[in-house]
Design a protein around this motif. Structure first.
Motif, mmCIF file in Angstrom:
data_model
loop_
_atom_site.group_PDB
_atom_site.id
_atom_site.type_symbol
_atom_site.label_atom_id
_atom_site.label_comp_id
_atom_site.label_asym_id
_atom_site.label_seq_id
_atom_site.Cartn_x
_atom_site.Cartn_y
_atom_site.Cartn_z
ATOM 1 N N THR A 88 -7.417 17.025 4.687
ATOM 2 C CA THR A 88 -6.387 17.189 3.769
ATOM 3 C C THR A 88 -5.898 16.041 3.104
ATOM 4 O OG1 THR A 88 -4.639 16.577 5.561
ATOM 5 C CG2 THR A 88 -5.249 18.888 5.299
ATOM 6 N N TYR A 97 -6.991 20.920 0.711
ATOM 7 C CA TYR A 97 -7.610 20.875 2.012
ATOM 8 C C TYR A 97 -8.944 21.237 1.784
ATOM 9 C CZ TYR A 97 -6.852 25.787 2.317
ATOM 10 O OH TYR A 97 -6.723 27.270 2.105
ATOM 11 N N MET A 161 0.191 19.868 6.177
ATOM 12 C CA MET A 161 0.647 19.632 4.759
ATOM 13 C C MET A 161 1.988 19.444 4.344
ATOM 14 S SD MET A 161 -2.384 19.522 3.320
ATOM 15 C CE MET A 161 -2.021 20.029 1.531
#
Length: 178
Positions: A88, A97, A161
């Motif tokens: 990521t 990603y 994330m």
């Protein structure tokens, strides 16, 4: 076009629709992908719903409960393993990603192969397939592994994330202390 004219095309249209869905799913297993938070949240909700339906199926069809439980356990382990091997990054204000292509692709191929085997044996036709009398523990286990793998992977990716995202005011100058 009248409904009776579409009846002969129904099997072909449904197979084409499923093929398109699998193409999209397998395509997401390869290469660098842009992270889209809204789409991820919708996917998480849908996967949670499907997981709940698999659990309900395991309760209503006790002969497949062991297959669903083992598949869910394997899916959880594979999802965590896949998260460990997913790269990521946050570049130019966008999250990116790169998933591990082998795990998701292998699970998809196994499920498609099992469904093709069941279809070739005639298990997916007729009224018995609709009533659940021919539900196979192996098929349900593979489905549970794929769904729970996706749920764990997408949920972990969402969490990673969100924590990787830079703070909104990071580039702004510090406020003067008064």
């Amino acid at each position: 076009m009248p409904a009776h004219a579409l009846a002969p095309l129904t099997p072909y249209l449904s197979i084409a629709g499923l093929a398109f869905l699998y193409y999209r799913r397998i395509r997401r297993s390869f290469g660098r992908q842009q992270w889209k938070p809204r789409r991820t949240m919708v996917r998480l909700c849908l996967l949670a719903f499907v997981t709940a339906m698999l659990a309900l199926a395991a309760c209503l069809l006790p002969h497949v409960a062991l297959g669903v439980a083992v598949g869910a356990g394997l899916g959880t382990a594979l999802g965590l393993f896949s998260l460990r091997h997913t790269h990521t990054e946050w570049v130019d204000g966008c999250g990116w990603y790169t998933p591990n292509p082998w795990i998701g692709g292998a699970l998809s191929v196994v499920l498609l192969g099992r469904l093709a085997w069941r279809w070739s044996q005639g298990a997916l036709t007729g009224g018995m397939a609709a009533s659940g009398q021919q539900a196979s523990p192996l098929t349900m286990g593979i489905a549970a592994a794929l769904v729970v793998y996706s749920l764990v992977h997408v949920g972990g990716l969402w969490w990673r994330m969100r924590h990787l995202r830079p703070p909104l005011g990071r580039d702004a100058p510090p406020a003067a202390l008064g």
